[in-house]
Design an enzyme around this catalytic site. Structure first.
Site, PDB file in Angstrom:
ATOM      1  N   ASP A   2     -35.087  24.815  20.918  1.00 23.79           N
ATOM      2  CA  ASP A   2     -34.493  26.106  21.264  1.00 23.79           C
ATOM      3  C   ASP A   2     -33.509  26.592  20.203  1.00 23.79           C
ATOM      4  O   ASP A   2     -33.092  27.745  20.246  1.00 23.79           O
ATOM      5  CB  ASP A   2     -33.795  26.011  22.622  1.00 23.79           C
ATOM      6  CG  ASP A   2     -34.512  26.816  23.688  1.00 23.79           C
ATOM      7  OD1 ASP A   2     -35.662  27.228  23.441  1.00 23.79           O
ATOM      8  OD2 ASP A   2     -33.933  27.044  24.767  1.00 23.79           O
ATOM      9  N   ASP A  42     -33.143  21.150  37.177  1.00 22.08           N
ATOM     10  CA  ASP A  42     -33.866  20.000  37.720  1.00 22.08           C
ATOM     11  C   ASP A  42     -33.756  19.932  39.239  1.00 22.08           C
ATOM     12  O   ASP A  42     -34.762  19.831  39.948  1.00 22.08           O
ATOM     13  CB  ASP A  42     -33.367  18.707  37.066  1.00 22.08           C
ATOM     14  CG  ASP A  42     -31.858  18.625  36.976  1.00 22.08           C
ATOM     15  OD1 ASP A  42     -31.162  19.468  37.588  1.00 22.08           O
ATOM     16  OD2 ASP A  42     -31.347  17.718  36.298  1.00 22.08           O
TER      17      ASP A  42
END
Length: 759
Positions: free
Chosen positions: A136, A461
């Site tokens: 990223d 998550d």
């Protein structure tokens, strides 16, 4: 393909860790908490406001312990049997492996390289694996390092498989010298492989801070003038396993990707990167299973993929609706004992209900489930039902949910129908893979809503996990020895506090989404105890308020002359409660091989992070709800440890830090995280000093004795728990509390003392 005879022994076994004695302790502590609350209620009218505050705090603690008891009531985990897998499964399924990184400074490329090398070398057919690295930060240095790593992988992978090396991350494996008694051929290969790895490390170090290698060819042109927040989509096939026969000398597919980023676009941090990984891998290899690991968490167990397949392949013969297999996060450095203990007891507790929470790393996912599939969409043979086929595979819905890429839609259909992987070369899929990485691709689709990793939380998550469980799926927990994955933890100080704030904020965010476990309409397929277990972790940030007040109450009572704790026989409730909790948590640590010092350090850090990092998650959420600001995802700094392994290939749970006298010291900086802890310490020190000099006031509180020795002992206990701050008062540099923080805390402490005395 696998033999499906029902008479054969299972590929995995669910092991229960139920304990009547532990249940009895949990219930006894819960009973003591209720007894204390009852005592408070009966004598509320005879005491001042401090009892009301204490009662409210203890109500919170009782509710938390009730949630903990429900979570830990029936702990379990799964045990895989690899020998049975080898005998019965003739063709293993394909697995796509994902590694995410975002900052070459905070996440050194050599750390990413070692994680990738450990994955490429696992004991699994190379033609069934593909490794995708999402960068990223769009770093040319990271790409250069990975390209060089692919060259070394052609040496490292055959070496690991030839000699059955257990630790397959070179930076850990080469910490120990080769045994002189080893076979001469192995010694020569070991020396040669180590030299090549040292050359790789040197190349990466030389490239850091230099850009001469950017002119090495057109391969780096796309990364030469990029910015982390402003660049086009990049998809580069670093290595393609064209032979694809599963030979031990083969290296799996290896792909580098970086999604497009533009200013003023919301990129959804790691969740957005994971969804891009799912799309690209779906176009290139479309494996039915996906492994994701953080860039610092290498594969420590070479058979980890086969262990996970024991769960999934068992499910193909006896449907258990398992959506993902989570391995515990363990660490090769210090500062991680608390997380290991938490996973061992709370993680197994989740596993005994509907399954563990997805922890963001070390997890194997089912691609079909990540595409939004529900348990109700399947027949008994795990194929799509006729109703689900009409509903999910309608052309309009596919385009609305997954985007307008025809290639992407085709790969989704293949995955949902469990068709074999595409046979096309990876290079031919590069162009459509770049198309699904554009900033606007997810606009008005279901990505991040019901498809893939879920958005609207910095803890993607846990958010994704409850989304999966809310569709009726279960999950499995495997805790092998040696650990399947090992990573590094930030040092105890600013980086750890930053990480804890992000976790607490992200978990609180989920309470304000439709995945809230209290929302019966969206979470109706989650079991009741699983909802309570989720509520336990989602409310971590809210615990900071009662913990902060309770750390200040003993000092207030001493200074004000009030009585915080019961008198006489009823004082035994408090002593028994504190004693049982201390012995219980100490047993939890020591039963896992940790020391008394480790237990104390973890108890201390729990109070510090709760009253510090977690406290700031509350204003973060308030500002987000008011629309003033959004929560941000800050990458945690990661470092490489250079401590020798304890024995052979087995990493130790805790490093021997004796060579570094500063290794266990707590670090400080000028951030606000350390202001509450410093304030708490100064207030309690003042109360102790006042009590020792007999300056406390008398009071009309219950019993007529005002504050007593037990209240002063409460102050001493708080100081012991905040001992790192007491030490920080006398240290200098990064181990000392900054003067700015100390000045602010002293000012607040003076106000608190004046308020306590005059009130």
């Amino acid at each position: 393909m696998a033999d499906k005879s029902s008479s054969l022994p299972p590929l995995c076994e669910r092991i229960s860790y139920k304990s009547r004695s532990l249940r009895a302790v949990d219930l006894t502590i819960l009973g003591l908490l209720f007894s204390l609350l009852l005592y408070r209620i009966r004598h509320m009218s005879q005491n001042d406001t401090v009892w009301v505050v204490a009662f409210l705090c203890e109500c919170c603690f009782t509710f938390i312990w009730l949630l903990i008891t429900c979570t830990k009531w029936s702990p379990a985990e799964h045990k895989p049997y690899l020998d049975r897998l080898d005998e019965r499964v003739h063709e293993l399924p394909s697995v796509d492996m994902f590694v995410t990184t975002a900052d070459p400074v905070r996440e050194p490329p050599i750390l990413v390289v070692n994680t990738v090398l450990s994955l490429l070398a696992v004991n699994y057919p190379a033609n069934k694996l593909a490794c995708y690295v999402s960068d990223d930060g769009c770093s040319a240095l990271t790409y250069f390092s990975l390209k060089e790593a692919s060259k070394f992988a052609k040496i490292w992978v055959p070496f690991c498989k030839k000699y059955n090396v257990r630790v397959r991350a070179p930076f850990r494996y080469f910490l120990n010298p080769v045994d002189a008694k080893e076979d001469s051929e192995f010694s020569r290969d070991w020396e040669m492989t180590k030299r090549e790895y040292e050359k790789l490390v040197q190349k990466v170090e030389d490239a850091t801070g230099n850009s001469y290698w950017l002119d090495a060819g057109d391969d780096f042109e796309a990364l030469s003038n990029t910015k982390p927040s402003d660049h086009s989509t990049i998809v580069k096939v670093i290595w393609e396993n064209e032979e694809g026969v599963g030979d031990e000398k083969e290296v799996p597919h290896f792909v580098y990707i970086s999604r497009e980023k533009k200013p003023n676009y919301l990129h959804h941090y790691k969740a957005g990167a994971m969804n891009f990984l799912v799309r690209v891998s779906g176009l290139m290899t479309n494996a039915p299973y996906m492994l994701n690991v953080d860039c610092d968490m290498y594969a420590n167990e070479a058979d980890v993929v086969r262990q996970a397949m024991c769960i999934f392949m068992e499910g193909s013969m006896n449907p258990n609706h398992c959506a993902f297999v989570q391995f515990p996060q363990k660490f090769y450095d210090s500062n991680s004992d608390e997380i290991v203990v938490l996973q061992s007891y709370v993680g197994r507790g989740f596993a005994g209900i509907q399954g563990p929470v997805y922890a963001g790393s070390g997890c194997f996912h089912t691609r079909r489930v990540m595409y939004g599939l529900s348990v109700d969409d399947l027949e008994e043979d795990r194929n799509l039902s006729s109703v689900a086929t009409r509903k999910l595979l309608a052309a309009e819905r596919l385009e609305r949910d997954f985007g307008k890429s025809k290639e992407m839609v085709k790969s989704v259909v293949d995955a949902l129908q469990r068709k074999s992987n595409p046979q096309d070369t990876l290079i031919n899929s590069s162009e459509p893979a770049q198309a699904v990485g554009h900033c606007h691709y997810e606009y008005q689709t279901s990505w991040g809503k019901t498809v893939g990793w879920l958005y609207d939380s910095t803890t993607e998550d846990a958010h994704t996990s409850i989304g999966i469980h809310s569709r009726g799926w279960t999950s499995s927990y495997i805790s092998p020895e040696p650990p399947a994955f090992l990573g590094c933890m930030p040092p105890g100080g600013p980086e750890a506090m930053l990480q804890q704030r992000r976790w607490a904020t992200g978990l609180l965010e989920i309470l304000f989404t439709k995945q809230n476990p209290l929302n019966g309409s969206s979470c109706k397929k989650i079991r009741f105890r699983q909802s309570l277990a989720y509520l336990y972790i989602f409310t971590w940030g809210l615990r900071s308020i009662p913990e902060l007040f309770y750390c200040l109450l003993p000092a207030y009572c001493v200074l004000h002359g009030s009585a915080l704790f019961p008198k006489g026989v009823c004082l035994g409730i408090v002593f028994t409660l504190v004693g049982m909790h201390c012995l219980y948590t100490l047993w939890e640590f020591m039963s896992l091989g940790f020391s008394v010092h480790s237990w104390y350090a973890s108890q201390s850090f729990w109070r510090i992070k709760t009253t510090g990092s977690w406290l700031f998650s509350i204003p973060d959420i308030i500002l987000k709800l008011l629309g003033v600001s959004n929560t941000i995802f800050i990458v945690t700094k990661k470092t490489i440890s250079k401590t020798r392994l304890e024995s052979g290939d087995r990493p130790s749970q805790k490093e021997d830090d004796g060579s570094n006298p500063d290794s266990n010291k707590f670090e400080f900086d000028g951030s606000l995280y350390f202001l509450p802890g410093t304030f708490i310490l100064l207030v309690n020190l003042t109360a102790i000093a006042g009590f020792s000099m007999g300056l406390q006031r008398s009071s009309r509180s219950y019993g007529g004795n005002g504050s007593s020795m037990i209240d002063a002992c409460g102050c001493i206990l708080v100081v012991i728990l905040f001992l790192p701050f007491l030490i920080g008062l006398f240290e200098k540099g990064k181990y000392g509390i900054p003067l700015s923080t100390l000045s602010k805390a002293a000012f607040l402490a003076v106000l608190f003392v004046v308020f306590s005395v005059r009130n």
